[in-house]
Scaffold this active site. Structure first.
Site, PDB file in Angstrom:
ATOM      1  N   GLU A 156      90.816 -21.224 -50.428  1.00  0.00           N
ATOM      2  CA  GLU A 156      89.418 -21.554 -50.735  1.00  0.00           C
ATOM      3  C   GLU A 156      88.558 -20.403 -50.203  1.00  0.00           C
ATOM      4  OE1 GLU A 156      88.654 -26.361 -50.818  1.00  0.00           O
ATOM      5  OE2 GLU A 156      88.905 -25.434 -48.872  1.00  0.00           O
ATOM      6  N   ASN A 161      89.427 -30.590 -48.378  1.00  0.00           N
ATOM      7  CA  ASN A 161      89.457 -31.535 -47.263  1.00  0.00           C
ATOM      8  C   ASN A 161      88.383 -32.607 -47.398  1.00  0.00           C
ATOM      9  OD1 ASN A 161      91.710 -30.551 -46.058  1.00  0.00           O
ATOM     10  ND2 ASN A 161      90.640 -29.224 -44.616  1.00  0.00           N
TER      11      ASN A 161
END
Ligand code: 3H9
Length: 696
Positions: free
Chosen positions: A442, A480
């Site tokens: 990411e 997440n």
């Protein structure tokens, strides 16, 4: 020499040999023009008395990448690929194929229709159709076993893996490896075949399976590995049809191919294929030139830092590792060395290569050693104060123009960047453990990250072999943040009546490699416990809080590392922990909840919808650029089954109206949690789907 051209296929006749060149950049995909061009070329060869043999070769960097995936999902355009290959195979004059780069899918099927196959030393050959949710549909499942036997064909077709030139030559897939000039080698080879009768694979008698139960056993083994994906299992069925006469076998292959081509799984896997490439195309970044990166600094030699260092070393960067003290530095070096040992023991790296890489690793406790680094990646303990201190020191040590990255999983990178005098040079590079293996990266931009710094993140990600996805700053970024909702749903269901192992079984049946409670046991229950503590002060008072995991953790059952967590680990097996079960039941009772049954389908639906709903918010807030970015994060980093295309693609396949109706029904029980994302509401009102937001 005579020459005729169609748009994508050229023929040049040279001293009795026709050289048919496929020229359809960038990957010589077999578009309608290529198929028609090949048919025309074969007709010309048949009637041209000056031609005695033919060579088929690819222009550019590869032979052929296979059928044009963009044509799937559209009405098929004649001629079909099987017709094209039949025309090649039927030639009375020998046809030799010369393969460089890759021959994949329909590209290899064309090669199998030729009478001889030659490969350049670096060539790779494969039938990757199953990874697109289909099977080879142009005779691949019928000709390949006739050439190399069922066992070898089954391996290649059901895994989609690519065989190198050596393997191809050994198995008989290739007749020879041509060192040096491939075209010249092929011309010489073809000349030697003039006058020989054509070798047609379709004319070879059907091979015998290796054992009487070969196909039944293969089907069972492939189904276990495929975890819900249909195409590899169907590929075994198609292979089995190769025991029939060729005409019947190809008919069966075609039926299966056509059935799968229109399936939801094929749609999802095509989406994943294009999404994997689209994530790197960031609107507005076209003009940003990545900064040059040769020397990488890594701060922190723990699990993440060591994994990142190995990824960087393997990609060819020099690495300087920084640790707080000499002991930690030694441990960091040890961690890196152990990671490299993993490659050596699997035969993927020699001891010498390992030593070479370690020679490119410097280590120091002095930030001054980072003075020449072009990129520094911080991977220290997940604590804002610690990170700020590191960045202040880094700011003083790094050269102007160096890119400064944090590997934080959750923390506010704007705040970290503000600890430096150069916030525009700061970004997040969020790796996934183990960082040298997991393919997701990411790339997190703050409000101030400069465009060329983001472009540098993508360039480095590409060099590391990662699939990079751009994210914005929020708690948990894309992955997440969705995981938090996944886990919340799982916790709610456990408190309402399901057991952790029910959730794991249902999600494994959904296609995840491992259920969420088993994952927690693996990473340690103390990790998520610490996170919940961190978030406690900002948790809204009205939010439902499930304390079961806290209690399991407080009992000292931290998962595998203590031999006990949600499961008890004994003699290599995991069985449900009866004490955890007691805690679950006590907690439901304490909250006055009457426990009820959850079917596997309900578990899957609730978890999937929680992911979709949060994914929609993430897109709406601009944290993810497009729904496809969310899908890639989930597939590449969290084990979401690729054949479902990621949660947003899965939502489109289910139908957004139905997803919204179900979420509204859930909201009638729990309005706080299940409020539908406004983007979902809007898309349904406009009759659109998530894919409409993916662009081109
Ligand atoms: C098949 O063959 C079915 C048959 O059995 C039956 C038929 C009846 N079609 O990956 P890259 C594009 S199924 C259309 O970045 P690399 C790709 O989207 C097919 N386009 O390059 C990208 O476009 P953009 C079985 C394709 O060097 C550009 O080409 N074949 C196709 O890293 C460059 O691609 C496969 O599954 C295609 N088949 O890797 C092979 N392939 O620039 C799929 C690529 O607009 N392809 N594009 O983003 C690959 O594995 C890799 O692309 C390859 C090159 C290794 C070839």
């Amino acid at each position: 020499m005579t020459e005729t051209e169609t748009a994508a296929v050229g023929i040049a006749v040279d001293d009795g040999i026709a050289v048919i060149t496929i020229d359809n950049p960038p990957v010589n995909a077999i578009s309608q023009a290529v198929r028609q061009g090949l048919i025309d070329a074969m007709a010309e060869i048949a009637t041209n008395d000056a031609v005695e043999a033919a060579v088929i070769i690819g222009a550019g960097r590869m032979f052929m990448a296979g059928a044009d995936v963009r044509e799937f999902g559209k009405p098929p355009l004649p001629p079909t690929l099987p017709e094209t290959i039949s025309a090649i195979e039927a030639s009375e004059k020998p046809v030799v194929v010369a393969i460089h780069g890759v021959a994949l899918g329909g590209g290899l099927e064309i090669a199998l229709g030729c009478h001889y196959r030659l490969v350049a030393p670096g060539a790779k050959l494969g039938l990757p159709e199953v990874s697109l949710g289909i099977i080879p549909g142009a005779g691949g499942t019928q000709r390949l076993p006739r050439l190399i036997g069922f066992e070898a064909a089954l391996d290649l077709i059901t895994t989609g893996r690519q065989a190198g030139a050596e393997e191809a030559a050994q198995s008989g897939l290739a007749d020879a490896i041509i060192e040096g000039d491939l075209k010249q080698g092929a011309l010489d080879f073809a000349k030697r075949r003039i006058g020989e009768p054509p070798r047609r694979l379709s004319a070879i008698e059907a091979p015998k399976p290796e054992s009487p139960d070969f196909f039944a056993e293969a089907k069972a083994a492939v189904a276990r590995r495929a975890r819900g994906q249909e195409s590899p299992v169907k590929a075994v069925e198609a292979l089995e049809a190769a025991i029939l006469p060729f005409a019947e076998g190809v008919k069966r292959e075609r039926e299966i191919f056509v059935e799968l081509r229109g399936s939801d799984q094929a749609k999802a896997l095509r989406h994943a294929f294009f999404a994997e490439r689209a994530v790197a195309k960031v609107p507005g970044l076209d003009d940003a030139k990545p900064r040059d990166v040769a020397a990488v600094g890594v701060i922190g030699g723990g699990t993440m830092g060591a994994g990142i260092s190995v990824a960087a070393l393997r990609a060819g960067y020099s690495v300087t590792l920084i640790e707080a003290d000499v002991g930690a530095l030694a441990r960091g070096r040890e961690n890196i060395s152990k990671n490299l040992d993993g490659y050596v023991s699997r035969g993927r790296m020699t001891e010498d290569a390992k030593a070479d890489l370690l020679g490119k690793l410097a280590a120091s406790v002095d930030y001054g050693a980072l003075a020449d680094a072009d990129l520094v990646i911080e991977a220290v303990f997940e604590d804002m104060d610690v990170k700020k201190e590191v960045f202040a020191k880094l700011d003083a040590a790094a050269r102007p123009g160096a890119v400064l990255a944090t590997n934080t999983s959750y923390l506010d990178i704007n705040e970290i960047a503000a600890a430096t005098k150069r916030p525009s040079d700061v970004l997040g590079l969020h790796f996934f453990a183990p960082a040298h293996i997991m393919r997701l990266l990411e790339i997190v931009r703050t409000g101030t990250t400069a465009p060329d710094v983001i472009a540098t993140g993508f360039a480095v990600g590409r060099k590391l072999g990662k699939v990079s996805v751009l994210a914005g700053v929020c708690d948990g970024f894309i992955g997440n943040r969705i995981l938090a909702h996944f886990r919340k749903q799982a916790d709610y269901m456990v408190e309402d009546g399901a057991m952790p192992w029910d959730i794991d079984a249902a999600m494994e049946a959904f296609g995840l490699p491992m259920g969420p409670f088993k994952v927690m046991d693996l990473s340690g229950l103390d990790i998520s416990y610490a996170m919940r503590r961190r978030l406690a002060p900002t948790r809204p008072a009205e939010e439902r809080y499930v304390a079961i995991a806290d209690r399991v953790c407080e009992a000292g059952w931290l998962g595998r590392k203590t031999g006990r967590g949600w499961y008890v680990y004994e003699d290599g097996t995991a069985t449900p922990n009866p004490d955890a079960e007691k805690i679950v039941i006590e907690e439901s009772k304490r909250k006055g909840i009457t426990r009820r049954d959850f079917s596997p389908e309900e578990i899957q639906t609730r978890i999937l919808y929680a992911m979709i709903n949060e994914g929609a918010r993430i897109v709406e807030e601009g944290i993810a650029l497009r729904p496809l970015d969310v899908d890639m994060v989930e597939i590449m980093g969290y084990g979401f089954p690729r054949w479902r295309g990621g949660p947003m693609c899965a939502a489109d396949i289910i139908g957004l109206e139905r997803v919204l109706a179900d979420i509204r029904a859930f909201a009638s029980e729990d309005a706080y949690y299940w409020e539908a994302a406004p983007l979902l509401e809007r898309l349904v009102a406009e009759g659109k789907s998530f894919s409409d937001l993916n662009g081109g």
